[in-house]
Design an enzyme around this catalytic site. Structure first.
Site, PDB file in Angstrom:
ATOM      1  N   ASP A 116       0.816  -1.210   0.000  1.00 21.08           N
ATOM      2  CA  ASP A 116       0.000   0.000   0.000  1.00 21.08           C
ATOM      3  C   ASP A 116       0.850   1.261   0.000  1.00 21.08           C
ATOM      4  O   ASP A 116       2.060   1.231   0.255  1.00 21.08           O
ATOM      5  CB  ASP A 116      -0.900   0.031   1.243  1.00 21.08           C
ATOM      6  CG  ASP A 116      -2.112  -0.875   1.109  1.00 21.08           C
ATOM      7  OD1 ASP A 116      -2.332  -1.382   0.003  1.00 21.08           O
ATOM      8  OD2 ASP A 116      -2.817  -1.057   2.110  1.00 21.08           O
ATOM      9  N   LYS A 120      -4.309   2.374  -2.558  1.00 22.75           N
ATOM     10  CA  LYS A 120      -5.075   2.616  -1.346  1.00 22.75           C
ATOM     11  C   LYS A 120      -4.775   3.989  -0.764  1.00 22.75           C
ATOM     12  O   LYS A 120      -4.973   4.251   0.415  1.00 22.75           O
ATOM     13  CB  LYS A 120      -4.847   1.533  -0.283  1.00 22.75           C
ATOM     14  CG  LYS A 120      -4.979   0.118  -0.790  1.00 22.75           C
ATOM     15  CD  LYS A 120      -6.272  -0.124  -1.546  1.00 22.75           C
ATOM     16  CE  LYS A 120      -7.498  -0.079  -0.653  1.00 22.75           C
ATOM     17  NZ  LYS A 120      -8.744  -0.330  -1.436  1.00 22.75           N
ATOM     18  N   MET A 178      -8.335   9.189   9.208  1.00 23.25           N
ATOM     19  CA  MET A 178      -8.899   9.687   7.948  1.00 23.25           C
ATOM     20  C   MET A 178      -9.896  10.820   8.186  1.00 23.25           C
ATOM     21  O   MET A 178     -10.912  10.940   7.504  1.00 23.25           O
ATOM     22  CB  MET A 178      -9.567   8.533   7.174  1.00 23.25           C
ATOM     23  CG  MET A 178      -8.585   7.453   6.764  1.00 23.25           C
ATOM     24  SD  MET A 178      -9.385   5.962   6.109  1.00 23.25           S
ATOM     25  CE  MET A 178      -9.934   5.166   7.639  1.00 23.25           C
TER      26      MET A 178
END
Length: 502
Positions: A37, A59, A168
């Site tokens: 990733d 990702k 996030m």
């Protein structure tokens, strides 16, 4: 390869490649294929065998190289071909890493798999910012929450957690902060955002629930970043050790040969620097059947063996091992130019009889002043191109000096491309450990590339070479060793006075 392979979902940790688990490292070293990733440290890919497949699957937020369904299909397909597959994921596979989805797909397909946990991003943040997620006097509860869909979170339930870790949520934190304050959370609650946690470019922004959204916007911090809200953030002032390291935030280029840069890079990294390995020199053995082999066949006839580098020791030993003789053929006394060369010899259980006070050719010649060299035979295995001071001066004193090529230095094929990549964002400092590293850098990138970059040299010979190309040397090691070079770099960024070359 036949039979069914196995898939390992491996947590790569929060960013510092040294935080990989022992098991994760071993699996990477044995991997046939690695799907990694955006957040997985790139340095970990170097652990894999050279022939292993390395496939970037993205990702990155809003920029996925492959859809999740495609990634699951690729894992299954490779395992069915009998490959050992490592799915390398930033942080931990099961903490907002979608590892559960991938494990379900593997189970449904009948593919054997293992889960290898990693140091999670919140734990990395806690350790490297000095903010413990739990503390007896401040908090006994921690809540992890994803912030990319604010409306889907029950803020009435999670908003009052003593410590709140938001994944996030950088771009939505202004909305999150409003939700929290609307439910009674004090606007003065400490809060911080951390980008690239545990890496040398770690960026930490501290404020309160009310002020942090504006600080994020003003600083222009971009994902990936994680936010911590709670009283434990106050402890950062006391416990922040990482960002106080003397070289934290400094980017230092290392020009030593690949495979030999690790020791210097590790020392710089331990002081907080981002050590960028950019080899400008490649070391190869001399061709077999040459003067070195002939000298080894007559090894017992030499009164002295002089080694001017650890590389000279290494390649001398390789040719000795390939010959009909071994170390028992060494009859002469042994001289080493400096401590690194001495250590290489002593690792072979060879005693060093002589070493110069100053670790350069001049110091070595001076060390021989107490010896009668008339008629003595001296073997000097060294690089194909080197200064002639030692053989000339010892021959002047009556010695027969056989200078033989043990190895040669070349410019790596990728040196120019690597230099362009590194200097897209100029490092703060560059280190040169020999004249060859300087010469090859100039050939690959040009001396003008170093404008605005602090240059640190390992010693006067290297400094002289650099100046010959018009390069201004900022600091020079007082002791002409790797440790001395690190000390010189350290002096540029601390209250220590950096050694300035004369």
């Amino acid at each position: 390869m036949s039979g069914k392979g196995r898939v390992y979902l491996v947590g790569a940790g929060p960013g510092d490649p040294e935080l990989i688990t022992v098991k994760g490292r071993r699996l990477l070293e044995q991997a046939d294929s690695i799907l990694y990733d955006h957040l997985a440290p790139g340095a970990l890919l170097d652990l894999a065998p050279p022939a292993a497949e390395r496939l970037y699957v993205g990702k990155k937020k809003s920029d996925h190289e492959f859809a999740q369904e495609e990634i699951c299909a690729m894992l299954v397909e490779r395992a069915r071909r009998g490959l050992n597959v490592v799915r390398l994921k930033g942080g931990d596979p099961f903490l907002f890493g979608r590892g559960g989805e991938e494990a379900e797909a593997l189970a449904a397909a009948g593919i054997p798999f293992e889960i290898v946990p990693g140091v999670t991003t919140p734990l990395g943040i806690a350790a490297y910012t000095g903010v413990p997620l739990t503390h007896r006097e401040h908090t006994s509860a921690v809540t992890f929450v994803t912030g990319h869909s604010v409306e889907s979170i029950d803020w009435d339930r999670v908003g009052h957690s003593e410590t709140l870790v938001i994944f996030m949520g950088l771009t939505t934190f202004a909305q999150i902060a409003r939700e929290l304050m609307a439910r009674g959370r004090s606007p003065e609650t400490p809060a911080m955002a951390v980008r690239w946690a545990t890496r040398p470019d770690q960026e930490t922004l501290v404020g309160t629930l009310a002020t942090l959204p504006g600080l994020i916007a003003a600083r222009g911090i971009r994902p990936p970043a994680t936010i911590v809200v709670g009283e434990v953030v106050r402890l950062r002032e006391t416990l922040n050790w990482y960002e106080r390291l003397p070289l934290f935030g400094q980017r230092v280029a290392v020009t030593r040969a690949a495979g030999q840069a690790d020791s210097l890079a590790a020392r710089l990294s331990a002081l907080g620097a981002e050590a960028i390995e950019m080899p400008t020199i490649e070391i190869r053995p001399a061709p077999a059947g040459g003067p070195l082999d002939r000298a080894i066949a007559d090894l017992a006839s030499y009164d002295w063996l002089i080694f001017t580098s650890a590389n000279g020791v290494r390649f001398f030993l390789e040719r000795l091992d390939a010959s009909a003789s071994d170390l028992r053929a060494v009859r002469g006394r042994i001289c080493a130019i400096g401590p690194a060369t001495r250590a290489a010899l002593e690792s072979l259980h060879l005693k060093v009889d002589l070493m110069g006070k100053d670790y350069v050719a001049e110091g070595l010649v001076e060390a021989f002043s107490a010896f009668d060299l008339w008629g003595k035979r001296i073997l000097l295995p060294r690089a194909a191109v080197a200064r002639d001071l030692v053989p000339v001066e010892l021959a002047r004193r009556g010695a027969q000096v056989d200078v033989v090529e043990a190895y040669r230095t070349l410019i790596p094929e990728e040196a120019a491309a690597q230099a362009r990549q590194v200097f897209q964002s100029k490092p703060d400092c560059i280190t040169f450990t020999s004249s060859s590293t300087v010469q090859n850098f100039v050939a690959a990138a040009g001396a003008a590339t170093l404008a605005g970059v602090q240059v640190v040299s390992i010693g006067p010979v290297t400094t002289h070479t650099a100046r010959g190309f018009g390069i201004q040397v900022t600091a020079e090691a007082r002791v002409y060793t790797i440790d001395g070079l690190v000390e010189a770099v350290l002096g540029l960024y601390t209250e220590m006075t950096p050694p300035t070359p004369e």
